[in-house]
Design a protein around this motif. Structure first.
Motif, PDB file in Angstrom:
ATOM      1  N   VAL A   8       4.532   7.347   7.876  1.00 53.13           N
ATOM      2  CA  VAL A   8       3.932   6.806   6.655  1.00 53.13           C
ATOM      3  C   VAL A   8       4.779   5.652   6.119  1.00 53.13           C
ATOM      4  O   VAL A   8       4.239   4.622   5.695  1.00 53.13           O
ATOM      5  N   ILE A  12       3.259   1.971   5.473  1.00 55.84           N
ATOM      6  CA  ILE A  12       3.193   1.292   4.178  1.00 55.84           C
ATOM      7  C   ILE A  12       3.933  -0.050   4.228  1.00 55.84           C
ATOM      8  O   ILE A  12       3.589  -0.964   3.482  1.00 55.84           O
ATOM      9  N   VAL A  92       0.899   6.236  -2.900  1.00 53.34           N
ATOM     10  CA  VAL A  92       1.403   6.605  -1.570  1.00 53.34           C
ATOM     11  C   VAL A  92       2.843   6.121  -1.394  1.00 53.34           C
ATOM     12  O   VAL A  92       3.693   6.854  -0.877  1.00 53.34           O
ATOM     13  N   SER A  96       5.917   8.749  -0.807  1.00 52.88           N
ATOM     14  CA  SER A  96       6.620   8.634   0.464  1.00 52.88           C
ATOM     15  C   SER A  96       8.085   8.268   0.264  1.00 52.88           C
ATOM     16  O   SER A  96       8.969   8.816   0.919  1.00 52.88           O
TER      17      SER A  96
END
Length: 105
Positions: A8, A12, A92, A96
Motif C-alpha cells: 500500500v 500511494i 488511506v 498506512s
C-alpha cells in the motif's frame, strides 16, 4: 499484514505521482506541468525520501516531508475537482503511514 502495508505504501507513492500528473495535464500548460510536476516529486523523493536518500530526514522532519509529499497528491486531486478521491486518498495515506510508524517500516 505488514507486507500488505508495504505494498500500500508503494501504491500511494505512485498514486501521488499520478494525481500530480493529472493536475498538471489539466492546467493551461499541460505538457509542461503534466510532466514537470511529477518529475519534481520524483527528484524530491530520490533526494530526501527514499531509503538511500542523500539528504534523508528523520523524526519530525521525515513526518513533515512525507506530509508535504503525499499532501501534494491530495491537493492535486482536490484542485481537479476530485474531492471524494482526495479525501479517500488522504485517509488511506494517513492510515498506512500510521501503521508504518507503529510497525517501524
Amino acid at each position: 499484514m505488514k507486507t500488505a502495508n508495504l505494498v500500500v505504501l508503494f501504491l500511494i507513492e505512485l498514486a501521488a505521482l499520478a494525481a500530480v500528473s493529472l493536475w498538471g495535464f489539466s492546467t493551461a500548460y499541460p505538457w509542461l506541468l503534466g510532466l514537470a510536476a511529477p518529475a519534481a516529486l520524483i527528484v524530491l523523493w530520490a533526494l530526501c525520501g527514499s531509503p538511500r536518500a542523500r539528504f534523508a530526514f528523520s523524526g519530525a522532519g521525515r513526518v513533515g516531508f512525507e506530509a508535504a509529499w503525499f499532501g501534494a497528491g491530495v491537493v492535486a486531486l482536490w484542485a481537479v475537482g476530485a474531492h471524494g478521491w482526495a479525501l479517500g486518498f488522504a485517509l488511506v495515506c494517513a492510515v498506512s503511514k500510521a501503521l508504518a510508524v507503529a510497525w517501524d517500516q
